[in-house]
Design a protein around this motif. Structure first.
Motif, PDB file in Angstrom:
ATOM      1  N   LEU A 165      47.488  37.369  73.475  1.00 29.47           N
ATOM      2  CA  LEU A 165      47.668  36.649  74.733  1.00 29.47           C
ATOM      3  C   LEU A 165      47.617  35.143  74.509  1.00 29.47           C
ATOM      4  N   THR A 166      46.694  34.679  73.694  1.00 32.96           N
ATOM      5  CA  THR A 166      46.564  33.248  73.438  1.00 32.96           C
ATOM      6  C   THR A 166      47.848  32.679  72.861  1.00 32.96           C
ATOM      7  N   SER A 167      48.451  33.396  71.944  1.00 36.70           N
ATOM      8  CA  SER A 167      49.703  32.944  71.348  1.00 36.70           C
ATOM      9  C   SER A 167      50.802  32.820  72.411  1.00 36.70           C
ATOM     10  N   ALA A 168      50.933  33.840  73.243  1.00 34.77           N
ATOM     11  CA  ALA A 168      51.956  33.811  74.296  1.00 34.77           C
ATOM     12  C   ALA A 168      51.645  32.721  75.319  1.00 34.77           C
ATOM     13  N   PHE A 169      50.373  32.595  75.683  1.00 34.15           N
ATOM     14  CA  PHE A 169      50.010  31.605  76.695  1.00 34.15           C
ATOM     15  C   PHE A 169      50.187  30.182  76.176  1.00 34.15           C
ATOM     16  N   LYS A 170      49.900  29.949  74.900  1.00 35.90           N
ATOM     17  CA  LYS A 170      50.064  28.604  74.336  1.00 35.90           C
ATOM     18  C   LYS A 170      51.510  28.140  74.459  1.00 35.90           C
ATOM     19  N   SER A 171      52.437  29.031  74.198  1.00 37.42           N
ATOM     20  CA  SER A 171      53.854  28.691  74.329  1.00 37.42           C
ATOM     21  C   SER A 171      54.181  28.277  75.770  1.00 37.42           C
ATOM     22  N   LEU A 172      53.666  29.022  76.724  1.00 37.35           N
ATOM     23  CA  LEU A 172      53.871  28.691  78.134  1.00 37.35           C
ATOM     24  C   LEU A 172      53.181  27.372  78.472  1.00 37.35           C
ATOM     25  N   TYR A 173      51.937  27.234  78.088  1.00 43.57           N
ATOM     26  CA  TYR A 173      51.152  26.041  78.403  1.00 43.57           C
ATOM     27  C   TYR A 173      51.818  24.787  77.844  1.00 43.57           C
ATOM     28  N   ASP A 174      52.326  24.891  76.616  1.00 42.65           N
ATOM     29  CA  ASP A 174      52.988  23.742  75.992  1.00 42.65           C
ATOM     30  C   ASP A 174      54.232  23.306  76.758  1.00 42.65           C
ATOM     31  N   SER A 175      54.825  24.204  77.527  1.00 43.52           N
ATOM     32  CA  SER A 175      56.031  23.875  78.295  1.00 43.52           C
ATOM     33  C   SER A 175      55.707  23.293  79.676  1.00 43.52           C
ATOM     34  N   MET A 176      54.444  23.285  80.038  1.00 42.57           N
ATOM     35  CA  MET A 176      54.054  22.828  81.368  1.00 42.57           C
ATOM     36  C   MET A 176      54.002  21.307  81.455  1.00 42.57           C
ATOM     37  N   ALA A 177      54.308  20.809  82.652  1.00 39.84           N
ATOM     38  CA  ALA A 177      54.147  19.386  82.948  1.00 39.84           C
ATOM     39  C   ALA A 177      52.651  19.082  83.004  1.00 39.84           C
ATOM     40  N   LYS A 179      50.362  34.394  87.925  1.00 39.80           N
ATOM     41  CA  LYS A 179      51.647  33.687  88.007  1.00 39.80           C
ATOM     42  C   LYS A 179      51.671  32.743  89.201  1.00 39.80           C
ATOM     43  N   THR A 180      51.199  33.236  90.329  1.00 39.43           N
ATOM     44  CA  THR A 180      51.146  32.409  91.533  1.00 39.43           C
ATOM     45  C   THR A 180      50.182  31.244  91.345  1.00 39.43           C
ATOM     46  N   ALA A 181      49.002  31.520  90.821  1.00 40.95           N
ATOM     47  CA  ALA A 181      47.992  30.474  90.637  1.00 40.95           C
ATOM     48  C   ALA A 181      48.471  29.391  89.674  1.00 40.95           C
ATOM     49  N   LEU A 182      49.231  29.784  88.665  1.00 38.93           N
ATOM     50  CA  LEU A 182      49.721  28.822  87.673  1.00 38.93           C
ATOM     51  C   LEU A 182      50.979  28.085  88.126  1.00 38.93           C
ATOM     52  N   LYS A 183      51.545  28.518  89.244  1.00 38.68           N
ATOM     53  CA  LYS A 183      52.741  27.881  89.806  1.00 38.68           C
ATOM     54  C   LYS A 183      53.889  27.853  88.784  1.00 38.68           C
ATOM     55  N   ILE A 184      54.179  29.036  88.266  1.00 41.57           N
ATOM     56  CA  ILE A 184      55.228  29.185  87.256  1.00 41.57           C
ATOM     57  C   ILE A 184      56.581  28.839  87.876  1.00 41.57           C
ATOM     58  N   GLN A 216      60.292  28.346  83.512  1.00 37.54           N
ATOM     59  CA  GLN A 216      59.227  28.874  82.662  1.00 37.54           C
ATOM     60  C   GLN A 216      59.184  30.401  82.654  1.00 37.54           C
ATOM     61  N   GLU A 217      60.078  31.032  83.386  1.00 41.12           N
ATOM     62  CA  GLU A 217      60.068  32.494  83.499  1.00 41.12           C
ATOM     63  C   GLU A 217      60.083  33.196  82.143  1.00 41.12           C
ATOM     64  N   GLY A 218      60.913  32.732  81.226  1.00 43.14           N
ATOM     65  CA  GLY A 218      61.006  33.375  79.913  1.00 43.14           C
ATOM     66  C   GLY A 218      59.676  33.367  79.175  1.00 43.14           C
ATOM     67  N   LYS A 219      59.020  32.215  79.171  1.00 45.90           N
ATOM     68  CA  LYS A 219      57.719  32.119  78.500  1.00 45.90           C
ATOM     69  C   LYS A 219      56.660  32.880  79.287  1.00 45.90           C
ATOM     70  N   TRP A 220      56.749  32.849  80.604  1.00 46.55           N
ATOM     71  CA  TRP A 220      55.810  33.614  81.423  1.00 46.55           C
ATOM     72  C   TRP A 220      55.945  35.108  81.140  1.00 46.55           C
ATOM     73  N   ASN A 221      57.178  35.565  80.957  1.00 45.17           N
ATOM     74  CA  ASN A 221      57.386  36.991  80.674  1.00 45.17           C
ATOM     75  C   ASN A 221      56.665  37.404  79.395  1.00 45.17           C
ATOM     76  N   GLY A 222      56.570  36.505  78.424  1.00 43.82           N
ATOM     77  CA  GLY A 222      55.813  36.795  77.205  1.00 43.82           C
ATOM     78  C   GLY A 222      54.327  36.961  77.492  1.00 43.82           C
ATOM     79  N   VAL A 223      53.797  36.138  78.385  1.00 52.05           N
ATOM     80  CA  VAL A 223      52.384  36.247  78.786  1.00 52.05           C
ATOM     81  C   VAL A 223      52.162  37.564  79.515  1.00 52.05           C
ATOM     82  N   ALA A 224      53.040  37.849  80.469  1.00 53.99           N
ATOM     83  CA  ALA A 224      52.917  39.095  81.244  1.00 53.99           C
ATOM     84  C   ALA A 224      53.008  40.314  80.329  1.00 53.99           C
TER      85      ALA A 224
END
Length: 164
Positions: free
Chosen positions: A129-141, A64-69, A73-81
């Motif tokens: 994990l890939t499914s959850a992470f894709k949702s987060l990644y797609d929301s990133m700048a 989470k720290t490395a990705l600078k969430i 993005q907390e909601g999507k990050w929670n899915g990854v976690a």
């Protein structure tokens, strides 16, 4: 040139799998087979538990720290976690099941089946994990995506104790 284009996606895939928290070090299972027989654990179970330098919660916090969430993005990050936690839990249950089998009752075929079960569990976890992470990644700048790409590209999973 084609070789370097192939290596980056493979390295990224390995990093994703490692960060997933599945904790299975499949490659070390075969190398550890003879050692694990004497330690009372099926080889794949031993490989899955042989090196846990950090807990799944520590991996989640580090990632989470490395990705600078961001707060947005907390909601999507929670899915990854949650996917990481579920993967670790699934693997721990499989390890417990395999530990209950006495090594003297384990054949070479059983070892291969155990290896297969851990590999399948790891693959299922990675899909989740890939499914959850894709949702987060797609929301990133764009700059955050570039950072995420670099985080996964540079990640080197820790080596198990005794593997130098």
């Amino acid at each position: 040139m084609a070789h370097s284009r192939l290596i980056a996606p493979i390295a990224r895939t390995v990093a994703i799998a490692s960060l997933a928290g599945t904790a299975l070090l499949v490659g070390s299972a075969v190398a550890q087979m003879s050692d694990q027989k004497t330690q009372g654990k099926p080889p794949a179970a031993a490989a899955a538990t042989s090196s846990k330098p950090e807990t799944v919660e520590q991996r989640i916090t580090t990632l989470k720290t490395a990705l600078k969430i961001t707060p947005d993005q907390e909601g999507k990050w929670n899915g990854v976690a949650q996917a990481m936690r579920e993967n670790a839990s699934s693997m721990e249950k499989l390890v417990a099941t395999k530990r209950a089998i006495p090594p003297e009752k384990t054949t070479a075929v059983d070892d291969l089946k155990t290896y297969q079960e851990f590999t399948e569990a790891r693959l299922d976890g990675l899909k989740h994990l890939t499914s959850a992470f894709k949702s987060l990644y797609d929301s990133m700048a764009p700059e955050q995506k570039k950072n995420a790409d670099q985080v996964f590209e540079r990640y080197v999973p820790p080596k198990p104790a005794g593997q130098g």
